[in-house]
Scaffold this active site. Sequence first.
Site, PDB file in Angstrom:
ATOM      1  N   SER A   1       0.838  -1.206   0.000  1.00  0.00           N
ATOM      2  CA  SER A   1       0.000   0.000   0.000  1.00  0.00           C
ATOM      3  C   SER A   1       0.869   1.250   0.000  1.00  0.00           C
ATOM      4  O   SER A   1       0.831   2.043  -0.927  1.00  0.00           O
ATOM      5  CB  SER A   1      -0.982   0.000   1.164  1.00  0.00           C
ATOM      6  OG  SER A   1      -0.320  -0.101   2.414  1.00  0.00           O
ATOM      7  N   GLY A   2       1.701   1.423   1.036  1.00  0.00           N
ATOM      8  CA  GLY A   2       2.561   2.602   1.090  1.00  0.00           C
ATOM      9  C   GLY A   2       4.045   2.289   1.091  1.00  0.00           C
ATOM     10  O   GLY A   2       4.877   3.181   0.995  1.00  0.00           O
ATOM     11  N   GLY A   3       4.392   1.017   1.242  1.00  0.00           N
ATOM     12  CA  GLY A   3       5.795   0.617   1.183  1.00  0.00           C
ATOM     13  C   GLY A   3       6.592   0.865   2.443  1.00  0.00           C
ATOM     14  O   GLY A   3       7.819   0.808   2.418  1.00  0.00           O
ATOM     15  N   HIS A   4       5.908   1.112   3.575  1.00  0.00           N
ATOM     16  CA  HIS A   4       6.627   1.420   4.814  1.00  0.00           C
ATOM     17  C   HIS A   4       6.906   0.184   5.675  1.00  0.00           C
ATOM     18  O   HIS A   4       7.340   0.323   6.816  1.00  0.00           O
ATOM     19  CB  HIS A   4       5.854   2.450   5.641  1.00  0.00           C
ATOM     20  CG  HIS A   4       6.044   3.857   5.176  1.00  0.00           C
ATOM     21  ND1 HIS A   4       5.392   4.360   4.073  1.00  0.00           N
ATOM     22  CD2 HIS A   4       6.818   4.861   5.635  1.00  0.00           C
ATOM     23  CE1 HIS A   4       5.745   5.625   3.901  1.00  0.00           C
ATOM     24  NE2 HIS A   4       6.598   5.951   4.822  1.00  0.00           N
TER      25      HIS A   4
ATOM     26  N   VAL B   1      -2.396   3.466   4.194  1.00  0.00           N
ATOM     27  CA  VAL B   1      -3.503   3.064   5.060  1.00  0.00           C
ATOM     28  C   VAL B   1      -3.560   1.555   5.246  1.00  0.00           C
ATOM     29  O   VAL B   1      -3.810   1.062   6.345  1.00  0.00           O
ATOM     30  CB  VAL B   1      -4.838   3.592   4.483  1.00  0.00           C
ATOM     31  CG1 VAL B   1      -6.036   2.875   5.097  1.00  0.00           C
ATOM     32  CG2 VAL B   1      -4.948   5.098   4.712  1.00  0.00           C
TER      33      VAL B   1
ATOM     34  N   TYR C   1      -0.822   3.283  15.349  1.00  0.00           N
ATOM     35  CA  TYR C   1      -1.217   4.188  16.428  1.00  0.00           C
ATOM     36  C   TYR C   1      -0.655   5.586  16.162  1.00  0.00           C
ATOM     37  O   TYR C   1       0.201   5.789  15.299  1.00  0.00           O
ATOM     38  CB  TYR C   1      -0.687   3.687  17.774  1.00  0.00           C
ATOM     39  CG  TYR C   1       0.805   3.931  17.934  1.00  0.00           C
ATOM     40  CD1 TYR C   1       1.276   5.036  18.648  1.00  0.00           C
ATOM     41  CD2 TYR C   1       1.738   3.099  17.327  1.00  0.00           C
ATOM     42  CE1 TYR C   1       2.638   5.281  18.758  1.00  0.00           C
ATOM     43  CE2 TYR C   1       3.087   3.334  17.438  1.00  0.00           C
ATOM     44  CZ  TYR C   1       3.543   4.434  18.152  1.00  0.00           C
ATOM     45  OH  TYR C   1       4.886   4.686  18.239  1.00  0.00           O
TER      46      TYR C   1
ATOM     47  N   TYR D   1       5.598  -5.285  18.657  1.00  0.00           N
ATOM     48  CA  TYR D   1       4.504  -4.601  17.974  1.00  0.00           C
ATOM     49  C   TYR D   1       4.570  -4.914  16.484  1.00  0.00           C
ATOM     50  O   TYR D   1       5.597  -4.687  15.838  1.00  0.00           O
ATOM     51  CB  TYR D   1       4.619  -3.096  18.235  1.00  0.00           C
ATOM     52  CG  TYR D   1       3.683  -2.218  17.441  1.00  0.00           C
ATOM     53  CD1 TYR D   1       2.325  -2.514  17.336  1.00  0.00           C
ATOM     54  CD2 TYR D   1       4.162  -1.076  16.804  1.00  0.00           C
ATOM     55  CE1 TYR D   1       1.485  -1.679  16.616  1.00  0.00           C
ATOM     56  CE2 TYR D   1       3.317  -0.242  16.091  1.00  0.00           C
ATOM     57  CZ  TYR D   1       1.981  -0.556  15.996  1.00  0.00           C
ATOM     58  OH  TYR D   1       1.141   0.258  15.282  1.00  0.00           O
ATOM     59  N   LEU D   2       3.487  -5.443  15.926  1.00  0.00           N
ATOM     60  CA  LEU D   2       3.472  -5.924  14.549  1.00  0.00           C
ATOM     61  C   LEU D   2       3.924  -4.881  13.535  1.00  0.00           C
ATOM     62  O   LEU D   2       4.690  -5.188  12.616  1.00  0.00           O
ATOM     63  CB  LEU D   2       2.065  -6.418  14.180  1.00  0.00           C
ATOM     64  CG  LEU D   2       1.916  -6.937  12.746  1.00  0.00           C
ATOM     65  CD1 LEU D   2       2.761  -8.183  12.521  1.00  0.00           C
ATOM     66  CD2 LEU D   2       0.454  -7.191  12.415  1.00  0.00           C
TER      67      LEU D   2
ATOM     68  N   TYR E   1       5.966  -2.529  13.832  1.00  0.00           N
ATOM     69  CA  TYR E   1       7.417  -2.335  13.865  1.00  0.00           C
ATOM     70  C   TYR E   1       8.058  -3.679  13.474  1.00  0.00           C
ATOM     71  O   TYR E   1       8.784  -4.297  14.234  1.00  0.00           O
ATOM     72  CB  TYR E   1       7.889  -1.901  15.249  1.00  0.00           C
ATOM     73  CG  TYR E   1       7.454  -0.517  15.658  1.00  0.00           C
ATOM     74  CD1 TYR E   1       6.903   0.377  14.741  1.00  0.00           C
ATOM     75  CD2 TYR E   1       7.577  -0.081  16.974  1.00  0.00           C
ATOM     76  CE1 TYR E   1       6.499   1.646  15.116  1.00  0.00           C
ATOM     77  CE2 TYR E   1       7.183   1.193  17.368  1.00  0.00           C
ATOM     78  CZ  TYR E   1       6.641   2.042  16.437  1.00  0.00           C
ATOM     79  OH  TYR E   1       6.247   3.306  16.815  1.00  0.00           O
TER      80      TYR E   1
END
Length: 539
Positions: free
Chosen positions: A110-113, A180, A189, A472-473, A475
């Site tokens: 989606s955003g590549g992050h 998103v 978050y 945390y997923l 990360y």
Amino acid sequence: MGILSPVVVVTTLSTILLSILWRATLDLPQESFLQCLLENSLRSHPISAAIYTPQSSSYSSVLESYIRNLRFNETSTPKPFLILTASHESHIQAAVLCAKKQDFQMKIRSGGHDYEGLSYVSSVPFFILDMFNLRSVDVDIGNETAWVQTGATLGEVYYRIAERSNIHGFPAGVCPTVGVGGHLSGAGYGNMMRKYGVSADNIIDAQFIDADGRLHDRKSMGEDLFWAIRGGGGASFGVILAYKIMLVRVPQKVTSFQVEKTLEENATDFVDQWQHVADKLPEELFIRLALDVVNRSQSGEKTVRASFISLFLGDSDTLLSIMNERFPKLGLSKSDCVETSWIRSVLFWANIPIETKIDVLLDRTPQTLVSLKRKSDYVKEPIPKAGLEGIWKRMIELQVPKMFFNPYGGKMAEIPSTKIPFPHRAGNLWKIQYLANWNESGIEAANHHLGLTRKLYDYMTPFVSKNPREAYLNYRDVDLGTSYNGKPVYSEGRVYGIRYFKGNFERLVQIKSKVDPSNFFRNEQSIPVLPHQENRDDQ
């Protein structure tokens, strides 16, 4: 038989010519996959314009345009044999059906992050389903909701909300270029989580394409699957086309500040008070603590800097009253405070001058691109001062890695840990994000910086959660374990799954085994199917 219209003739000829060109770079199974895509294309929404192979002139630019971690943009990085930039749901349905026939791995971006590049890199033959063309944001202020396609960025979501209202927002991340799809499906978050929870707590419907190519909404997919795709990582279960989100109320005026203290300015005392009050402050107040190593003087001596970065949903006078009573040691003054609208506080947190036109949030490209590594932890008890001093010493030795401490409490402590797959609720004082960024390319530089980050993570072991050491997923961290060739077996998946999801992992496995028994939707850290399902699929 009717006569083809000129438009259809041109389209058909173009498809044939493109197919011949593409096939020059594809092996037989990949060629069969391409032919399947073309055969399943709707005339009203032709798929040919959305297909890029290495022979396409725009292939490299399309691939690289959403790589947000340069560690995965090396010449040695495995590349997809095809990129599908879907612009209609039928393109996604064709991709699922055709890839399933050939058992090709599909990466959904989606955003590549994704911090480990799992949305666009694989060690086995794969293609990318790129969602960036599907990015509409339909805001309904009357009902305080919005339908958001998963190719949109958070910046686009915030901008479209602000176009319609100055008293509404959405509790998601502080980086405007994040997509998103991955953010919401992984329970992303932001700085309103102590007031409104994580993003996935505020999802009320979804459009979803399953492993058989069927399009669902919340009603047709059922509550179990709807539960799973709100924090369980959507790419393990299917393709999320859009989410319906609840907007939240924000005041017309909010206040931000950033106050910095070094060790020579008694940073240890400030950090010590922060860790005893940050999770107990009013839920409208979020104060992130950022820790990094900086030069103490021109001589090059190093010190640790503690930066207190805040969003308060209210005016500065109210904030000052709270701080003077609950966190007096920081000595916050009126001159430290920046009063502005909520949408401009987004700019403040993104390190964009707040006087900048807010349409900067529509820019999908990050201000800077670097190679990076991220890790995570959860803290359940304050760290003794002697422990803090040891941490400062270790950080100065390592120099590169930073840490962000993000406080919990408020709404985060009230929402049950089983409401959605994201389990990190009551009992957590704060979450740690470990960060390392570097500009050098190559494996040697990467290994050096990865090693530094791991050393700081290892040093923090006595101070963080245990049995399991939670993570945390969003990360994403492959150090926690991976599955073989991106097709996880239960025993492998449980290693990282328990750390991301704790007791919710087993329910996710049950749902995965039911909705995707062949394990088509998979990546190196996806949810596995049940052990008996694995054995059946291998036969």
